[in-house]
Structures are given as C-alpha cells and as structure tokens.
Design a protein around this motif. Structure first.
Motif, PDB file in Angstrom:
ATOM      1  N   THR A 184       0.837  -1.199   0.000  1.00 17.41           N
ATOM      2  CA  THR A 184       0.000   0.000   0.000  1.00 17.41           C
ATOM      3  C   THR A 184       0.862   1.234   0.000  1.00 17.41           C
ATOM      4  N   ASP A 185       0.283   2.311  -0.516  1.00 18.38           N
ATOM      5  CA  ASP A 185       0.990   3.595  -0.473  1.00 18.38           C
ATOM      6  C   ASP A 185       0.391   4.493   0.599  1.00 18.38           C
ATOM      7  N   PHE A 186      -0.378   3.890   1.506  1.00 18.31           N
ATOM      8  CA  PHE A 186      -0.961   4.585   2.659  1.00 18.31           C
ATOM      9  C   PHE A 186      -2.002   5.625   2.278  1.00 18.31           C
ATOM     10  N   LYS A 187      -2.555   5.542   1.105  1.00 17.59           N
ATOM     11  CA  LYS A 187      -3.591   6.497   0.713  1.00 17.59           C
ATOM     12  C   LYS A 187      -4.956   5.874   0.919  1.00 17.59           C
ATOM     13  N   ASP A 188      -5.796   6.528   1.668  1.00 15.61           N
ATOM     14  CA  ASP A 188      -7.153   6.063   1.889  1.00 15.61           C
ATOM     15  C   ASP A 188      -7.991   6.324   0.650  1.00 15.61           C
ATOM     16  N   ASP A 189      -8.982   5.457   0.421  1.00 17.67           N
ATOM     17  CA  ASP A 189      -9.819   5.598  -0.768  1.00 17.67           C
ATOM     18  C   ASP A 189     -10.439   6.974  -0.888  1.00 17.67           C
ATOM     19  N   ASP A 190     -10.913   7.511   0.221  1.00 18.85           N
ATOM     20  CA  ASP A 190     -11.633   8.768   0.148  1.00 18.85           C
ATOM     21  C   ASP A 190     -10.730   9.977  -0.014  1.00 18.85           C
ATOM     22  N   GLU A 191      -9.404   9.805  -0.015  1.00 25.76           N
ATOM     23  CA  GLU A 191      -8.532  10.917  -0.352  1.00 25.76           C
ATOM     24  C   GLU A 191      -8.741  11.329  -1.803  1.00 25.76           C
ATOM     25  N   GLU A 192      -9.212  10.393  -2.641  1.00 29.61           N
ATOM     26  CA  GLU A 192      -9.460  10.712  -4.024  1.00 29.61           C
ATOM     27  C   GLU A 192     -10.608  11.706  -4.167  1.00 29.61           C
ATOM     28  N   GLU A 193     -11.416  11.861  -3.103  1.00 27.62           N
ATOM     29  CA  GLU A 193     -12.539  12.770  -3.181  1.00 27.62           C
ATOM     30  C   GLU A 193     -12.114  14.207  -3.449  1.00 27.62           C
ATOM     31  N   LEU A 194     -10.842  14.520  -3.189  1.00 31.81           N
ATOM     32  CA  LEU A 194     -10.367  15.871  -3.419  1.00 31.81           C
ATOM     33  C   LEU A 194     -10.495  16.277  -4.872  1.00 31.81           C
ATOM     34  N   ASP A 195     -10.602  15.304  -5.763  1.00 31.85           N
ATOM     35  CA  ASP A 195     -10.715  15.584  -7.177  1.00 31.85           C
ATOM     36  C   ASP A 195     -12.156  15.700  -7.638  1.00 31.85           C
ATOM     37  N   SER A 196     -13.116  15.646  -6.742  1.00 35.16           N
ATOM     38  CA  SER A 196     -14.502  15.809  -7.132  1.00 35.16           C
ATOM     39  C   SER A 196     -14.727  17.208  -7.676  1.00 35.16           C
ATOM     40  N   ASP A 197     -15.676  17.310  -8.605  1.00 39.46           N
ATOM     41  CA  ASP A 197     -15.976  18.587  -9.237  1.00 39.46           C
ATOM     42  C   ASP A 197     -17.381  19.000  -8.840  1.00 39.46           C
ATOM     43  N   ASP A 198     -17.728  20.254  -9.089  1.00 41.76           N
ATOM     44  CA  ASP A 198     -19.068  20.697  -8.766  1.00 41.76           C
ATOM     45  C   ASP A 198     -19.671  21.487  -9.910  1.00 41.76           C
ATOM     46  N   GLU A 199     -20.985  21.414  -9.989  1.00 41.87           N
ATOM     47  CA  GLU A 199     -21.760  22.150 -10.989  1.00 41.87           C
ATOM     48  C   GLU A 199     -22.659  23.102 -10.223  1.00 41.87           C
ATOM     49  N   SER A 200     -22.416  24.387 -10.357  1.00 36.79           N
ATOM     50  CA  SER A 200     -23.189  25.352  -9.592  1.00 36.79           C
ATOM     51  C   SER A 200     -23.798  26.400 -10.519  1.00 36.79           C
ATOM     52  N   TYR A 201     -24.913  26.935 -10.092  1.00 37.40           N
ATOM     53  CA  TYR A 201     -25.599  27.976 -10.843  1.00 37.40           C
ATOM     54  C   TYR A 201     -25.802  29.152  -9.903  1.00 37.40           C
ATOM     55  N   GLU A 202     -25.103  30.230 -10.173  1.00 41.54           N
ATOM     56  CA  GLU A 202     -25.159  31.381  -9.273  1.00 41.54           C
ATOM     57  C   GLU A 202     -26.372  32.252  -9.574  1.00 41.54           C
ATOM     58  N   ILE A 203     -27.156  32.502  -8.547  1.00 41.06           N
ATOM     59  CA  ILE A 203     -28.288  33.413  -8.677  1.00 41.06           C
ATOM     60  C   ILE A 203     -28.285  34.377  -7.497  1.00 41.06           C
ATOM     61  N   GLU A 204     -28.963  35.439  -7.660  1.00 38.77           N
ATOM     62  CA  GLU A 204     -29.059  36.424  -6.573  1.00 38.77           C
ATOM     63  C   GLU A 204     -30.183  36.014  -5.638  1.00 38.77           C
ATOM     64  N   SER A 205     -29.840  35.769  -4.390  1.00 41.40           N
ATOM     65  CA  SER A 205     -30.828  35.299  -3.417  1.00 41.40           C
ATOM     66  C   SER A 205     -31.233  36.371  -2.417  1.00 41.40           C
ATOM     67  N   LEU A 206     -30.942  37.629  -2.722  1.00 45.59           N
ATOM     68  CA  LEU A 206     -31.200  38.704  -1.765  1.00 45.59           C
ATOM     69  C   LEU A 206     -32.677  38.838  -1.413  1.00 45.59           C
ATOM     70  N   THR A 207     -33.571  38.487  -2.345  1.00 42.40           N
ATOM     71  CA  THR A 207     -35.007  38.597  -2.059  1.00 42.40           C
ATOM     72  C   THR A 207     -35.428  37.650  -0.937  1.00 42.40           C
ATOM     73  N   LEU A 208     -34.651  36.586  -0.734  1.00 41.31           N
ATOM     74  CA  LEU A 208     -34.986  35.628   0.323  1.00 41.31           C
ATOM     75  C   LEU A 208     -34.677  36.167   1.715  1.00 41.31           C
ATOM     76  N   ASN A 209     -33.944  37.264   1.790  1.00 44.29           N
ATOM     77  CA  ASN A 209     -33.607  37.838   3.096  1.00 44.29           C
ATOM     78  C   ASN A 209     -34.848  38.324   3.836  1.00 44.29           C
ATOM     79  N   ASP A 210     -35.922  38.573   3.093  1.00 47.92           N
ATOM     80  CA  ASP A 210     -37.158  39.055   3.715  1.00 47.92           C
ATOM     81  C   ASP A 210     -38.024  37.920   4.254  1.00 47.92           C
TER      82      ASP A 210
END
Length: 215
Positions: free
Chosen positions: A64-90
């Motif tokens: 083994t190279d002492f790397k845990d399986d979940d260390e690979e999670e660092l390479d996960s990517d994300d899909e995000s959609y930025e919107i203005e949520s200021l109206t929700l402050n009310d």
C-alpha cells in the motif's frame, strides 16, 4: 534494538494504517537514539534514511501507499448555478442548508460523508466568500451562522429526481450546487452524487425538499 522495536510494532498491528503509525513511532525512537551517539552533522541524514527504509519495508510487506480511498474525493468537481438570493432575506424563520444524496449509486457511508462535505463547502463558498459573485449574500450567511449552521441530509431516488430538485431551487432563488465524483473509487466518473442547497430559509427549502425522507 531499533529492528526489534520495528518487528514488535508490525506484529502488533493488523491494518496497514496501524502498521504505518507503529513504524513511524519506531523510527522516531531510533532517530532519538542516533541523535545521542552520532555527530551532529550526520544526525538529520541518518534519521531521514531510517524513516525512508522503514516506510519502504512496510510498503513492500503490505502493498500500500498509505492512501485512503476517500482521499481521491479531493478531485470531485461541482456544478453550480449562481443566482441572486437577496429577495430571500425578507423571508423570516430559521435558515438551513440541505444536502440531498442520491440513493441509486449505493455509496458507502464514508464516501457519502465526503461528498456531503464537498457540497456544503461549495454552497458556502458561493454565498459567503466572494463579494464579486452574483450569489454573494452576507445577510443570509449571518442568519445561518446564528442558527448554528444547520444542515439537513436528505435522500432522492436518482439523478432525474436530483435534476428536478435543482431546477426547483433555481426557480425559487435558492443557490444550488451538484457535486460530481472523479470516479476513482466506488462509482463511475462524473456521477452526480450530492445536491447542495442554500443556505436559505427553511420555509423556502421545504417547498423544494419537503417530500424527501431523511438520510
């Protein structure tokens, strides 16, 4: 003396992580011993060589190279959609973050926890870290922090159900982020694993996730 300590540690621990820490302890003990008897100019080099030799020995014996399986999670990517949520402050009431987990992938608990952490961090970065982002909403962030940074984990059937929730969130002005796995452990590359929502008022999140069951 150092080799007897090393063998005793290796025999005592069964898992590779335990073996690694045992070897590290033995190496430090050996380094201390050498530090008492060697000239100062050669101490550092001797200790480094012993650490290297011990690690190589463990790697050759347990493969083994002492790397845990979940260390690979660092390479996960994300899909995000930025919107203005200021109206929700009310919208009054508690502010939460929701993490929706796909069930058809059969992710193990450790994998799921890592993916949820990615989703929570991605949502926070969208709304709290960069004033130049459309999604920046410090007021909502402060409300969330005052509520104890509440998070709720929920489950959905499959990717189609997750896509529908994602669309509903955008329509209601809730920032959303879908985490995609790198595919190095357990599941296929690019798989959408967790949908992160908010932080947003609970009353609004309930319109999106109200029918989902707790994870």
């Amino acid at each position: 003396m150092s080799m007897s300590i090393f063998k005793k540690a290796m025999n005592h621990f069964s898992s590779h992580f335990s073996a690694y820490f045992a070897v590290a302890a033995a190496s430090l003990a050996t380094g201390y011993y050498l530090g008492q008897i060697l000239p100062s100019a050669s101490k550092k080099e001797q200790v480094q060589n012993i650490l290297k030799q011990c690690k190589q020995k463990v790697e050759s014996e347990i493969g083994t190279d002492f790397k845990d399986d979940d260390e690979e999670e660092l390479d996960s990517d994300d899909e995000s959609y930025e919107i203005e949520s200021l109206t929700l402050n009310d919208v009054p009431g508690e502010v939460r973050m929701a993490l929706v987990i796909r069930q058809d992938l059969g992710m193990q608990k450790g994998k799921t926890a890592a993916q949820c952490a990615h989703a929570a961090l991605a949502c926070f970065r969208m709304i709290a870290c960069d004033p130049n982002r459309k999604s920046f909403n410090p007021t909502m962030v402060q409300r969330w922090l005052r509520c104890g940074q509440a998070k709720i984990t929920l489950k959905c059937r499959d990717e189609r159900a997750m896509d529908e929730l994602y669309a509903m969130a955008i329509a209601l002005g809730v920032n959303a982020c879908v985490i995609h796995d790198a595919g190095r452990t357990q599941i296929a590359a690019g798989s959408a694993t967790v949908l992160g929502l908010g932080p947003a008022p609970k009353a609004v999140l309930d319109q999106i996730t109200g029918e989902l069951k707790l994870y």
